[in-house]
Scaffold this motif. Structure first.
Motif, PDB file in Angstrom:
ATOM      1  N   ASP A 170       2.862  -2.803 -19.216  1.00 21.45           N
ATOM      2  CA  ASP A 170       3.150  -1.808 -18.178  1.00 21.45           C
ATOM      3  C   ASP A 170       1.830  -1.386 -17.538  1.00 21.45           C
ATOM      4  N   PHE A 172       1.638   0.059 -14.373  1.00 18.55           N
ATOM      5  CA  PHE A 172       1.849   1.056 -13.320  1.00 18.55           C
ATOM      6  C   PHE A 172       0.872   2.217 -13.514  1.00 18.55           C
ATOM      7  N   LEU A 195       7.106   2.852  -9.057  1.00 15.29           N
ATOM      8  CA  LEU A 195       7.208   1.721  -9.982  1.00 15.29           C
ATOM      9  C   LEU A 195       8.008   0.579  -9.374  1.00 15.29           C
ATOM     10  N   ARG A 209      11.558  -3.804 -15.683  1.00 17.54           N
ATOM     11  CA  ARG A 209      10.806  -2.556 -15.596  1.00 17.54           C
ATOM     12  C   ARG A 209      11.575  -1.369 -16.167  1.00 17.54           C
TER      13      ARG A 209
END
Length: 300
Positions: A170, A172, A195, A209
């Motif tokens: 991840d 982001f 995101l 996601r």
């Protein structure tokens, strides 16, 4: 309505706000306004409250607001918003405007503390000694109730701004203007828009996601269970209601991360411990009513 005590409540949310007139948990009237500027939003809600006050004997008023908000009654800015990521709302006089024409007892708390009280009184928290209510929406917040009382300290819990272990892969950056990739910066509504690079409502449940979102939420739930040993953690708010697939993923990840360390969190108990609110979208406005009832009960 004859013979029944009436209570007024306001749930001030990041996207919309709701004023209700209720007899116990029965909502009799409801007014919904968009949360725009403080002047427009609070003014419209105050006008509705003033009308109800003229038309009915109201025993108490409850205000359940997004935060951070000043809850210390001894503070000069009691009832005012504190510094908040929501544009234009820092230092807004929430309680002074909403109570300006109300002569009776009133109480103020966060929207999540109010929702936790409503679930404790009438919903999925009945029979519990302690429970958390988490909301996933414009922001991420959590309210803790123990023995029927919302927990406060120097202010109120701000669990949305914890920075926890990220999911592998991840990357982001996060959307919180204060902390970047804190919980709110990763899984609030504005964060999800970043995101997914667009409206998350248009993204399928099979998008990988969402697994990152479930990871962050499971990290948060695990921390709350480890630090407070709450009987139940309820996950509400618009995002959780719209994405029912998150709840089973979160349960599985909590079990995986705790690795049997907490004896009360097991495969047979986790569905009961980590659950959806029973009151659904009405947990928030009924939280304001629960505050109003408590305010009336404290007044001789």
């Amino acid at each position: 309505m004859a013979g029944r005590s009436l209570f007024a409540g306001v749930e001030l949310g990041g996207t919309k706000s709701i004023a209700v007139l209720a007899a116990g948990r029965d909502i009799l009237e409801r007014q919904v306004v968009a949360t725009t500027t403080p002047d427009a939003t609070l003014g419209a809600l105050a006008t509705t409250l003033e009308r109800w006050t003229r038309e009915h004997p109201i025993a108490g008023l409850g205000i359940a607001s997004f935060g951070p908000i000043q809850l210390d009654a001894a503070a000069d800015d009691h009832g005012h918003m504190l510094a908040t990521p929501k544009p234009g709302w820092s230092h807004a006089p929430v309680a002074p405007v909403l109570t300006r024409a109300f002569p009776g007892p009133w109480a103020l708390d966060t929207d999540v503390n109010g929702a936790a009280l409503a679930e404790y009184d009438w919903g999925a928290g009945k029979g519990c000694r302690s429970l958390w209510y988490l909301t996933l929406g414009t922001g991420v917040g959590g309210g803790l109730v123990v023995d029927g009382r919302a927990v406060h300290g120097a202010m109120h819990p701000e669990i949305g701004h914890l920075k926890l272990r990220r999911a592998p892969g991840d990357t982001f950056a996060g959307a919180c203007p204060f902390h970047g990739d804190c919980v709110e910066g990763l899984i609030s509504g504005p964060a999800l828009a970043g995101l997914f690079e667009g409206d998350p409502a248009k993204v399928g449940d099979d998008d990988p996601r969402w697994d990152h979102v479930a990871h962050t939420l499971a990290e948060l739930v695990g921390v709350l269970l480890l630090t407070t040993s709450a009987d139940r953690v309820l996950i509400g708010g618009g995002i959780a209601i719209a994405r029912r697939q998150l709840l089973p993923r979160v349960r599985a990840k909590v079990l995986e991360r705790l690795e049997s360390y907490l004896p009360f969190v097991t495969p047979s108990s986790v569905d009961r411990i980590i659950a959806a609110p029973a009151l659904g979208a009405d947990a928030g406005p009924l939280g304001a009513v629960a505050l109003a009832i408590r305010a009336a009960e404290r007044t001789p």
